[in-house]
Design an enzyme around this catalytic site. Structure first.
Site, short mmCIF file in Angstrom:
data_model
loop_
_atom_site.label_atom_id
_atom_site.label_comp_id
_atom_site.label_asym_id
_atom_site.label_seq_id
_atom_site.Cartn_x
_atom_site.Cartn_y
_atom_site.Cartn_z
N ALA A 1 -53.71 15.31 27.53
CA ALA A 1 -55.07 15.84 27.55
C ALA A 1 -54.97 17.36 27.40
CB ALA A 1 -55.75 15.48 28.86
N GLY B 1 -51.90 12.04 28.59
CA GLY B 1 -52.97 11.30 27.90
C GLY B 1 -52.49 10.63 26.62
N GLU C 1 -50.91 7.49 27.70
CA GLU C 1 -52.00 6.62 28.16
C GLU C 1 -52.76 6.03 26.97
OE1 GLU C 1 -53.41 9.89 30.62
OE2 GLU C 1 -53.09 8.69 32.41
N GLU D 1 -48.14 14.90 34.45
CA GLU D 1 -49.29 15.44 35.18
C GLU D 1 -48.97 16.06 36.53
OE1 GLU D 1 -49.20 12.52 33.59
OE2 GLU D 1 -51.01 12.27 32.40
#
Ligand code: CAA
Length: 261
Positions: free
Chosen positions: A65, A110, A113, A133
Protein backbone atom coordinates in the site's frame (compact mmCIF):
# COMPACT_ATOMS: atom_id res chain seq x y z
CA UNK A 1 -12.53 3.63 -19.34
CA UNK A 2 -10.15 6.34 -18.19
CA UNK A 3 -7.41 4.65 -16.16
CA UNK A 4 -4.23 6.32 -14.91
CA UNK A 5 -2.53 3.55 -12.95
CA UNK A 6 -3.75 0.31 -14.54
CA UNK A 7 -3.65 -1.05 -18.08
CA UNK A 8 -6.47 -3.40 -19.09
CA UNK A 9 -5.91 -5.45 -22.25
CA UNK A 10 -8.10 -8.18 -23.67
CA UNK A 11 -6.80 -10.96 -25.90
CA UNK A 12 -9.55 -13.39 -26.90
CA UNK A 13 -10.90 -14.99 -23.73
CA UNK A 14 -8.17 -13.54 -21.49
CA UNK A 15 -7.96 -10.17 -19.72
CA UNK A 16 -4.48 -8.93 -18.82
CA UNK A 17 -4.46 -6.40 -15.98
CA UNK A 18 -1.16 -4.55 -15.45
CA UNK A 19 -0.62 -2.39 -12.38
CA UNK A 20 1.22 0.53 -13.90
CA UNK A 21 2.76 3.00 -11.45
CA UNK A 22 6.34 1.79 -11.86
CA UNK A 23 7.96 4.92 -10.38
CA UNK A 24 6.32 4.03 -7.04
CA UNK A 25 6.88 0.28 -7.63
CA UNK A 26 3.11 0.03 -8.29
CA UNK A 27 2.29 0.91 -4.67
CA UNK A 28 -1.44 0.86 -4.09
CA UNK A 29 -2.92 4.28 -3.37
CA UNK A 30 -6.68 4.90 -3.08
CA UNK A 31 -6.86 5.94 -6.71
CA UNK A 32 -5.30 2.67 -7.91
CA UNK A 33 -7.61 0.63 -5.66
CA UNK A 34 -10.62 2.47 -7.10
CA UNK A 35 -9.36 1.85 -10.63
CA UNK A 36 -8.91 -1.84 -9.80
CA UNK A 37 -12.54 -1.91 -8.68
CA UNK A 38 -13.61 -0.43 -12.04
CA UNK A 39 -11.48 -2.98 -13.92
CA UNK A 40 -12.99 -5.88 -11.94
CA UNK A 41 -16.49 -4.60 -12.71
CA UNK A 42 -15.68 -4.42 -16.42
CA UNK A 43 -14.36 -7.99 -16.41
CA UNK A 44 -17.36 -9.21 -14.39
CA UNK A 45 -19.70 -7.88 -17.07
CA UNK A 46 -17.72 -9.05 -20.09
CA UNK A 47 -18.98 -12.54 -20.90
CA UNK A 48 -16.25 -13.03 -23.54
CA UNK A 49 -13.58 -13.07 -20.79
CA UNK A 50 -13.01 -16.48 -19.19
CA UNK A 51 -9.70 -15.96 -17.36
CA UNK A 52 -7.75 -13.04 -15.92
CA UNK A 53 -4.04 -12.37 -15.38
CA UNK A 54 -2.80 -9.67 -13.01
CA UNK A 55 0.81 -8.49 -13.17
CA UNK A 56 2.91 -5.39 -12.54
CA UNK A 57 4.87 -3.05 -14.82
CA UNK A 58 8.62 -2.73 -14.23
CA UNK A 59 10.58 -4.45 -11.48
CA UNK A 60 7.70 -4.76 -9.04
CA UNK A 61 4.37 -6.55 -8.89
CA UNK A 62 3.17 -4.29 -6.07
CA UNK A 63 5.47 -2.99 -3.29
CA UNK A 64 2.57 -2.59 -0.88
CA UNK A 65 0.00 0.00 0.00
CA UNK A 66 1.17 3.55 -0.65
CA UNK A 67 3.21 4.63 2.38
CA UNK A 68 3.23 8.32 1.37
CA UNK A 69 -0.59 8.30 1.32
CA UNK A 70 -0.84 6.43 4.65
CA UNK A 71 1.80 8.42 6.56
CA UNK A 72 -0.49 11.18 7.88
CA UNK A 73 -3.71 9.20 8.16
CA UNK A 74 -5.70 9.35 11.40
CA UNK A 75 -7.64 6.43 12.90
CA UNK A 76 -10.75 7.01 10.78
CA UNK A 77 -8.79 7.46 7.55
CA UNK A 78 -6.65 4.40 8.29
CA UNK A 79 -9.71 2.25 8.88
CA UNK A 80 -11.38 3.62 5.74
CA UNK A 81 -8.29 2.82 3.66
CA UNK A 82 -8.21 -0.73 5.07
CA UNK A 83 -11.90 -1.19 4.30
CA UNK A 84 -11.38 0.03 0.72
CA UNK A 85 -8.53 -2.43 0.12
CA UNK A 86 -10.45 -5.29 1.69
CA UNK A 87 -13.59 -4.49 -0.32
CA UNK A 88 -11.76 -4.43 -3.67
CA UNK A 89 -9.67 -7.56 -2.95
CA UNK A 90 -12.75 -9.45 -1.76
CA UNK A 91 -14.54 -8.50 -4.96
CA UNK A 92 -11.57 -9.88 -6.89
CA UNK A 93 -11.55 -13.06 -4.80
CA UNK A 94 -15.27 -13.49 -5.50
CA UNK A 95 -15.00 -12.65 -9.21
CA UNK A 96 -16.64 -15.62 -10.92
CA UNK A 97 -13.70 -16.09 -13.27
CA UNK A 98 -10.30 -17.59 -12.51
CA UNK A 99 -7.59 -15.04 -11.72
CA UNK A 100 -3.87 -15.75 -12.07
CA UNK A 101 -1.34 -13.48 -10.35
CA UNK A 102 1.87 -13.31 -12.42
CA UNK A 103 4.31 -12.04 -9.81
CA UNK A 104 7.13 -10.36 -11.68
CA UNK A 105 9.00 -8.66 -8.81
CA UNK A 106 8.40 -7.15 -5.37
CA UNK A 107 5.21 -8.67 -3.93
CA UNK A 108 5.10 -6.96 -0.56
CA UNK A 109 2.47 -5.95 1.97
CA UNK A 110 -0.66 -4.97 0.02
CA UNK A 111 0.98 -6.58 -3.04
CA UNK A 112 1.22 -9.97 -1.33
CA UNK A 113 -2.35 -9.45 -0.12
CA UNK A 114 -3.50 -8.70 -3.69
CA UNK A 115 -1.72 -11.85 -4.92
CA UNK A 116 -3.44 -13.91 -2.22
CA UNK A 117 -6.85 -12.66 -3.40
CA UNK A 118 -6.14 -14.30 -6.76
CA UNK A 119 -6.84 -17.99 -7.44
CA UNK A 120 -3.40 -19.07 -8.62
CA UNK A 121 0.00 -17.44 -8.09
CA UNK A 122 2.98 -17.95 -10.38
CA UNK A 123 6.23 -16.08 -9.86
CA UNK A 124 9.38 -14.97 -11.60
CA UNK A 125 12.69 -16.14 -10.09
CA UNK A 126 13.24 -12.43 -9.35
CA UNK A 127 10.11 -11.99 -7.22
CA UNK A 128 10.44 -11.16 -3.54
CA UNK A 129 7.66 -11.66 -1.01
CA UNK A 130 6.82 -10.41 2.43
CA UNK A 131 4.52 -8.61 4.81
CA UNK A 132 6.75 -5.74 5.98
CA UNK A 133 3.97 -3.86 7.82
CA UNK A 134 5.08 -4.36 11.44
CA UNK A 135 8.37 -2.71 10.47
CA UNK A 136 6.32 0.40 9.66
CA UNK A 137 4.23 0.35 12.81
CA UNK A 138 1.08 -1.16 11.30
CA UNK A 139 -0.50 -4.57 10.83
CA UNK A 140 -1.20 -6.04 7.38
CA UNK A 141 -4.43 -4.32 6.39
CA UNK A 142 -5.71 -5.72 3.09
CA UNK A 143 -6.32 -9.31 4.20
CA UNK A 144 -2.79 -10.43 5.14
CA UNK A 145 -3.61 -11.40 8.73
CA UNK A 146 -6.37 -13.68 7.39
CA UNK A 147 -5.44 -15.04 3.96
CA UNK A 148 -1.74 -15.79 4.59
CA UNK A 149 -2.44 -18.28 7.41
CA UNK A 150 -5.18 -19.91 5.32
CA UNK A 151 -2.75 -20.30 2.43
CA UNK A 152 0.57 -21.28 4.03
CA UNK A 153 -0.51 -22.29 7.57
CA UNK A 154 -0.37 -20.46 10.85
CA UNK A 155 3.33 -21.00 11.63
CA UNK A 156 4.76 -19.75 8.34
CA UNK A 157 2.26 -16.85 8.24
CA UNK A 158 3.15 -15.69 11.73
CA UNK A 159 6.87 -15.91 10.98
CA UNK A 160 6.49 -13.82 7.82
CA UNK A 161 4.27 -11.22 9.49
CA UNK A 162 6.15 -10.94 12.83
CA UNK A 163 9.64 -10.77 11.27
CA UNK A 164 8.64 -8.49 8.35
CA UNK A 165 11.40 -10.29 6.41
CA UNK A 166 11.45 -10.77 2.65
CA UNK A 167 11.66 -14.24 1.13
CA UNK A 168 12.63 -15.19 -2.40
CA UNK A 169 10.59 -17.13 -4.96
CA UNK A 170 12.16 -20.49 -4.05
CA UNK A 171 11.10 -20.08 -0.42
CA UNK A 172 7.66 -18.79 -1.47
CA UNK A 173 7.28 -21.96 -3.55
CA UNK A 174 8.48 -24.15 -0.68
CA UNK A 175 5.87 -22.77 1.74
CA UNK A 176 3.08 -22.91 -0.85
CA UNK A 177 2.65 -19.17 -1.35
CA UNK A 178 3.18 -19.61 -5.10
CA UNK A 179 2.29 -22.56 -7.34
CA UNK A 180 5.17 -22.34 -9.81
CA UNK A 181 8.33 -20.33 -10.51
CA UNK A 182 9.55 -19.34 -13.98
CA UNK A 183 12.40 -17.37 -15.53
CA UNK A 184 11.38 -13.67 -15.75
CA UNK A 185 11.29 -13.63 -19.56
CA UNK A 186 8.81 -16.51 -19.74
CA UNK A 187 6.50 -15.49 -16.88
CA UNK A 188 3.78 -13.76 -18.92
CA UNK A 189 3.93 -16.40 -21.65
CA UNK A 190 3.46 -19.09 -18.96
CA UNK A 191 0.61 -17.10 -17.36
CA UNK A 192 -1.10 -16.84 -20.74
CA UNK A 193 -0.63 -20.56 -21.42
CA UNK A 194 -2.17 -21.38 -18.03
CA UNK A 195 -5.03 -18.90 -18.56
CA UNK A 196 -5.70 -20.36 -22.02
CA UNK A 197 -5.78 -23.93 -20.69
CA UNK A 198 -8.34 -22.87 -18.08
CA UNK A 199 -10.36 -20.68 -20.47
CA UNK A 200 -10.66 -23.56 -22.93
CA UNK A 201 -12.53 -25.69 -20.37
CA UNK A 202 -16.25 -25.22 -19.75
CA UNK A 203 -16.44 -21.68 -18.26
CA UNK A 204 -19.59 -22.31 -16.21
CA UNK A 205 -18.02 -25.41 -14.66
CA UNK A 206 -14.81 -23.50 -13.87
CA UNK A 207 -16.85 -20.67 -12.35
CA UNK A 208 -18.93 -23.05 -10.23
CA UNK A 209 -15.79 -24.88 -9.09
CA UNK A 210 -14.39 -21.55 -7.87
CA UNK A 211 -17.62 -20.70 -6.03
CA UNK A 212 -17.74 -24.13 -4.37
CA UNK A 213 -14.06 -24.03 -3.32
CA UNK A 214 -14.27 -20.47 -1.95
CA UNK A 215 -17.52 -21.04 -0.09
CA UNK A 216 -16.61 -24.52 1.13
CA UNK A 217 -13.24 -23.56 2.61
CA UNK A 218 -15.02 -21.21 5.03
CA UNK A 219 -17.45 -23.74 6.44
CA UNK A 220 -17.80 -27.24 7.90
CA UNK A 221 -17.35 -30.24 5.59
CA UNK A 222 -21.05 -31.25 5.52
CA UNK A 223 -22.21 -27.76 4.48
CA UNK A 224 -19.31 -27.60 2.02
CA UNK A 225 -20.25 -30.92 0.42
CA UNK A 226 -23.83 -29.74 0.08
CA UNK A 227 -22.54 -26.69 -1.89
CA UNK A 228 -20.65 -29.13 -4.07
CA UNK A 229 -23.76 -31.21 -4.76
CA UNK A 230 -25.66 -28.02 -5.57
CA UNK A 231 -23.14 -26.74 -8.13
CA UNK A 232 -22.60 -30.24 -9.53
CA UNK A 233 -26.37 -30.49 -10.13
CA UNK A 234 -26.45 -27.02 -11.70
CA UNK A 235 -23.92 -28.15 -14.34
CA UNK A 236 -26.55 -30.54 -15.74
CA UNK A 237 -28.66 -27.53 -16.76
CA UNK A 238 -25.92 -26.31 -19.13
CA UNK A 239 -25.47 -26.91 -22.84
CA UNK A 240 -21.76 -27.32 -22.18
CA UNK A 241 -22.40 -30.43 -20.04
CA UNK A 242 -24.70 -32.00 -22.63
CA UNK A 243 -22.41 -31.22 -25.56
CA UNK A 244 -19.17 -31.92 -23.63
CA UNK A 245 -20.29 -35.42 -22.64
CA UNK A 246 -21.82 -36.09 -26.04
CA UNK A 247 -18.51 -35.15 -27.69
CA UNK A 248 -16.61 -37.49 -25.34
CA UNK A 249 -18.92 -40.42 -26.12
CA UNK A 250 -18.40 -39.73 -29.82
CA UNK A 251 -14.62 -39.86 -29.33
CA UNK A 252 -14.28 -36.06 -29.67
CA UNK A 253 -13.55 -33.20 -27.31
CA UNK A 254 -15.21 -29.84 -26.80
CA UNK A 255 -12.17 -28.34 -25.07
CA UNK A 256 -11.61 -24.90 -26.65
CA UNK A 257 -15.13 -24.85 -28.10
CA UNK A 258 -17.47 -24.65 -25.13
CA UNK A 259 -20.34 -22.17 -25.54
CA UNK A 260 -20.25 -20.82 -21.96
CA UNK A 261 -23.94 -21.64 -21.63
N1 CAA B 1 4.56 3.16 -0.98
C1 CAA B 1 4.94 4.31 -1.55
N2 CAA B 1 6.06 4.42 -2.30
C2 CAA B 1 6.83 3.32 -2.44
C3 CAA B 1 6.48 2.08 -1.88
C4 CAA B 1 5.29 2.03 -1.12
N3 CAA B 1 4.86 0.88 -0.55
N4 CAA B 1 7.45 1.20 -2.18
C5 CAA B 1 8.34 1.86 -2.94
N5 CAA B 1 7.98 3.13 -3.09
C6 CAA B 1 8.67 4.19 -3.83
C7 CAA B 1 9.92 4.66 -3.09
O1 CAA B 1 9.60 5.60 -2.09
C8 CAA B 1 10.74 5.24 -4.22
O2 CAA B 1 10.22 6.52 -4.53
P1 CAA B 1 11.25 7.73 -4.90
O3 CAA B 1 11.93 7.26 -6.16
O4 CAA B 1 10.35 8.87 -5.11
O5 CAA B 1 12.18 7.85 -3.75
C9 CAA B 1 10.39 4.33 -5.40
O6 CAA B 1 9.18 3.65 -5.06
C10 CAA B 1 11.45 3.27 -5.66
O7 CAA B 1 11.68 2.58 -4.44
P2 CAA B 1 13.12 2.33 -3.82
O8 CAA B 1 14.06 3.42 -4.23
O9 CAA B 1 12.96 2.09 -2.36
O10 CAA B 1 13.52 0.99 -4.58
P3 CAA B 1 14.53 -0.15 -4.09
O11 CAA B 1 14.71 -1.05 -5.26
O12 CAA B 1 15.75 0.45 -3.46
O13 CAA B 1 13.76 -0.93 -2.92
C11 CAA B 1 11.82 -2.02 -1.98
C12 CAA B 1 12.60 -1.67 -3.26
C13 CAA B 1 12.66 -3.00 -1.14
C14 CAA B 1 10.54 -2.71 -2.42
C15 CAA B 1 11.52 -0.76 -1.16
O14 CAA B 1 10.98 0.24 -2.03
C16 CAA B 1 10.55 -0.96 -0.05
O15 CAA B 1 10.91 -1.48 0.99
N6 CAA B 1 9.28 -0.52 -0.24
C17 CAA B 1 8.27 -0.56 0.77
C18 CAA B 1 7.74 -1.97 0.96
C19 CAA B 1 6.73 -1.99 2.07
O16 CAA B 1 7.03 -1.72 3.22
N7 CAA B 1 5.49 -2.36 1.75
C20 CAA B 1 4.41 -2.46 2.71
C21 CAA B 1 3.60 -1.21 2.69
S1 CAA B 1 2.41 -1.17 3.98
C22 CAA B 1 1.09 -2.09 3.42
O17 CAA B 1 1.11 -2.66 2.36
C23 CAA B 1 -0.10 -2.07 4.34
C24 CAA B 1 -1.17 -3.01 3.99
O18 CAA B 1 -1.13 -4.18 4.24
C25 CAA B 1 -2.42 -2.51 3.44
Amino acid sequence: MNLKNIILEKEGKIALVTLNRPKALNALNSETLQELDIVIEDIEKDSSICAVIITGAGKSFVAGADISEMKDMNVIEGRKFGILGNKVFRRLENLEKPVIAALNGFTLGGGCELAMSCDIRIASTKAKFGQPEVGLGITPGFGGTQRLARLVGMGAAKELIYTAKMIDATEAYRIGLVNKVFEPETLIEEAKALATTIANNAPVAVKLSKVAINKGIQTDIDTALSYESEVFGTCFSTEDQKEGMDAFLNKKSLVGNFKNK
